[in-house]
Design a protein around this motif. Sequence first.
Motif, PDB file in Angstrom:
ATOM      1  N   MET A   1       0.843  -1.187   0.000  1.00  0.00           N
ATOM      2  CA  MET A   1       0.000   0.000   0.000  1.00  0.00           C
ATOM      3  C   MET A   1       0.880   1.239   0.000  1.00  0.00           C
ATOM      4  N   SER A   2       0.345   2.369  -0.482  1.00  0.00           N
ATOM      5  CA  SER A   2       1.069   3.618  -0.418  1.00  0.00           C
ATOM      6  C   SER A   2       1.084   4.107   1.018  1.00  0.00           C
ATOM      7  N   ALA A   3       2.172   4.735   1.396  1.00  0.00           N
ATOM      8  CA  ALA A   3       2.296   5.229   2.768  1.00  0.00           C
ATOM      9  C   ALA A   3       1.213   6.270   3.054  1.00  0.00           C
ATOM     10  N   PRO A   4       0.575   6.199   4.213  1.00  0.00           N
ATOM     11  CA  PRO A   4      -0.515   7.126   4.542  1.00  0.00           C
ATOM     12  C   PRO A   4      -0.010   8.440   5.139  1.00  0.00           C
ATOM     13  N   PHE A   5       1.114   8.936   4.653  1.00  0.00           N
ATOM     14  CA  PHE A   5       1.625  10.221   5.131  1.00  0.00           C
ATOM     15  C   PHE A   5       2.313  10.926   3.973  1.00  0.00           C
ATOM     16  N   ALA A   6       2.154  12.229   3.943  1.00  0.00           N
ATOM     17  CA  ALA A   6       2.793  13.041   2.906  1.00  0.00           C
ATOM     18  C   ALA A   6       3.779  14.034   3.501  1.00  0.00           C
ATOM     19  N   THR A   7       3.737  14.184   4.826  1.00  0.00           N
ATOM     20  CA  THR A   7       4.629  15.102   5.523  1.00  0.00           C
ATOM     21  C   THR A   7       5.115  14.429   6.804  1.00  0.00           C
ATOM     22  N   LEU A   8       6.125  15.008   7.409  1.00  0.00           N
ATOM     23  CA  LEU A   8       6.588  14.488   8.689  1.00  0.00           C
ATOM     24  C   LEU A   8       5.528  14.673   9.770  1.00  0.00           C
ATOM     25  N   SER A   9       4.745  15.722   9.675  1.00  0.00           N
ATOM     26  CA  SER A   9       3.652  15.928  10.638  1.00  0.00           C
ATOM     27  C   SER A   9       2.611  14.821  10.521  1.00  0.00           C
ATOM     28  N   ASP A  10       2.319  14.398   9.304  1.00  0.00           N
ATOM     29  CA  ASP A  10       1.385  13.289   9.104  1.00  0.00           C
ATOM     30  C   ASP A  10       1.904  12.031   9.795  1.00  0.00           C
ATOM     31  N   LEU A  11       3.193  11.738   9.609  1.00  0.00           N
ATOM     32  CA  LEU A  11       3.754  10.542  10.226  1.00  0.00           C
ATOM     33  C   LEU A  11       3.772  10.674  11.738  1.00  0.00           C
ATOM     34  N   ALA A  12       4.063  11.859  12.239  1.00  0.00           N
ATOM     35  CA  ALA A  12       4.051  12.065  13.690  1.00  0.00           C
ATOM     36  C   ALA A  12       2.665  11.766  14.264  1.00  0.00           C
ATOM     37  N   ALA A  13       1.626  12.189  13.571  1.00  0.00           N
ATOM     38  CA  ALA A  13       0.264  11.910  14.032  1.00  0.00           C
ATOM     39  C   ALA A  13      -0.014  10.415  14.002  1.00  0.00           C
ATOM     40  N   LEU A  14       0.449   9.734  12.971  1.00  0.00           N
ATOM     41  CA  LEU A  14       0.266   8.286  12.880  1.00  0.00           C
ATOM     42  C   LEU A  14       0.969   7.579  14.038  1.00  0.00           C
ATOM     43  N   LEU A  15       2.162   8.054  14.390  1.00  0.00           N
ATOM     44  CA  LEU A  15       2.925   7.426  15.472  1.00  0.00           C
ATOM     45  C   LEU A  15       2.244   7.597  16.832  1.00  0.00           C
ATOM     46  N   ARG A  16       1.408   8.591  16.942  1.00  0.00           N
ATOM     47  CA  ARG A  16       0.692   8.791  18.216  1.00  0.00           C
ATOM     48  C   ARG A  16      -0.577   7.958  18.308  1.00  0.00           C
ATOM     49  N   ASP A  17      -0.872   7.190  17.271  1.00  0.00           N
ATOM     50  CA  ASP A  17      -2.101   6.380  17.251  1.00  0.00           C
ATOM     51  C   ASP A  17      -1.804   4.984  16.719  1.00  0.00           C
ATOM     52  N   LEU A  18      -0.817   4.326  17.314  1.00  0.00           N
ATOM     53  CA  LEU A  18      -0.388   3.007  16.854  1.00  0.00           C
ATOM     54  C   LEU A  18      -1.113   1.895  17.617  1.00  0.00           C
ATOM     55  N   PRO A  19      -1.323   0.746  16.973  1.00  0.00           N
ATOM     56  CA  PRO A  19      -1.938  -0.383  17.677  1.00  0.00           C
ATOM     57  C   PRO A  19      -0.988  -0.972  18.710  1.00  0.00           C
ATOM     58  N   GLY A  20      -1.582  -1.578  19.730  1.00  0.00           N
ATOM     59  CA  GLY A  20      -0.798  -2.242  20.761  1.00  0.00           C
ATOM     60  C   GLY A  20      -0.919  -3.747  20.643  1.00  0.00           C
ATOM     61  N   PRO A  21      -0.278  -4.463  21.562  1.00  0.00           N
ATOM     62  CA  PRO A  21      -0.362  -5.922  21.536  1.00  0.00           C
ATOM     63  C   PRO A  21      -1.719  -6.412  22.033  1.00  0.00           C
ATOM     64  N   ASP A  22      -1.984  -7.674  21.798  1.00  0.00           N
ATOM     65  CA  ASP A  22      -3.219  -8.326  22.245  1.00  0.00           C
ATOM     66  C   ASP A  22      -3.014  -8.796  23.687  1.00  0.00           C
ATOM     67  N   ALA A  23      -3.634  -8.085  24.630  1.00  0.00           N
ATOM     68  CA  ALA A  23      -3.426  -8.392  26.047  1.00  0.00           C
ATOM     69  C   ALA A  23      -3.915  -9.798  26.394  1.00  0.00           C
ATOM     70  N   GLU A  24      -5.005 -10.229  25.780  1.00  0.00           N
ATOM     71  CA  GLU A  24      -5.531 -11.573  26.079  1.00  0.00           C
ATOM     72  C   GLU A  24      -4.559 -12.658  25.605  1.00  0.00           C
ATOM     73  N   ALA A  25      -3.918 -12.429  24.466  1.00  0.00           N
ATOM     74  CA  ALA A  25      -2.945 -13.405  23.967  1.00  0.00           C
ATOM     75  C   ALA A  25      -1.745 -13.500  24.898  1.00  0.00           C
ATOM     76  N   ILE A  26      -1.331 -12.367  25.473  1.00  0.00           N
ATOM     77  CA  ILE A  26      -0.211 -12.387  26.425  1.00  0.00           C
ATOM     78  C   ILE A  26      -0.580 -13.180  27.669  1.00  0.00           C
ATOM     79  N   VAL A  27      -1.771 -12.930  28.200  1.00  0.00           N
ATOM     80  CA  VAL A  27      -2.228 -13.661  29.394  1.00  0.00           C
ATOM     81  C   VAL A  27      -2.301 -15.153  29.108  1.00  0.00           C
TER      82      VAL A  27
END
Length: 341
Positions: A1-27
């Motif tokens: 897929m094409s990257a969903p950012f066109a500027t460094l600010s776009d990427l910074a916003a993406l980095l602040r909304d990243l998925p985390g691990p599956d807590a149930e799978a860890i348990v």
Amino acid sequence: MSAPFATLSDLAALLRDLPGPDAEAIVAARARDATLTKPPGALGRLEEVAAWYCGWRGDPRARVQRPQVVVFAGNHGVVAQGVSAFPSEVTAQMVANFEAGGAAVNQLAGVAGARLDVRALNLDRPTGDIATGPAMSEAECVAALEVGWDAVDPAADLFVAGEMGIGNTTPAAAIALALYGGTAADWTGRGTGLDDAGLAHKARVVARAVAANPVRGGLAVLAALGGRELAAMAGAIARARTLRIPVLLDGFICTAAAACLEAEARGALDHALAAHVSAEPGHALLLDRLGKAPLLSLGLRLGEGSGAVLGMGVVQAALACHSGMASFAEAGIDGAPDPDA
């Protein structure tokens, strides 16, 4: 897929909304570990590695099946300052060696059963000389980040970003100095084999680079002081996070690139483990700042992703034990430990 950012600010916003691990799978992974035919904790850190991996893959009995390595290559204008024992032409020559299967990382990837790809970024156009100004414009940095983003195979289940770029321990040291302070000498090592006079000169160049580029913020530091291959590594590591693909960090250069993501958004490297600590003196300091304990310490200083590919074997072994071992009940062994005791 094409990257969903066109500027460094776009990427910074993406980095602040990243998925985390599956807590149930860890348990569930930890609960399974408590039933396996071994004393609790007997496999040491392998047990935590397995739980970490299972969490990111969302599977309490996961295995590594499709590891991927991508080696990114770039050239650096700062080489004109005499910071490397080798000329920039070696970068392209080593890229040809990777493509022909002749480098160390090719052999190690074969042992790990990993797919290996090579991405060379504008080797005929070195970045700007960071001793006098920025390495890249924002547009150039974004373009390199996109190369890394697009290089990650969504079907991969363990990822390593390697690099090749004559002189690139100098931008790595400059990034570390800009992000974490201290002195240039703290972060500057011998790279490809500088003598004492060369090392002192290189440290002065690193200090000049940071003084010449007084920027703040992880991605801004990456653009001003990094290189195309460092930006590509950062883009790939960020892409792996969006896909919940666990990452193994290689040596000083890879870790410096990754640190720019963490500096931009705390927790951006939660999906990454440090595969090893290299012989470059700044690497141990950088891992300490990031709070990442290395899996291996073998005195490596090759780059290419070589140490991280070796670390793949540790993760593969952790998952083989975790997912393949019999439980006490399955093996018909009495005296299983009580996980609630």
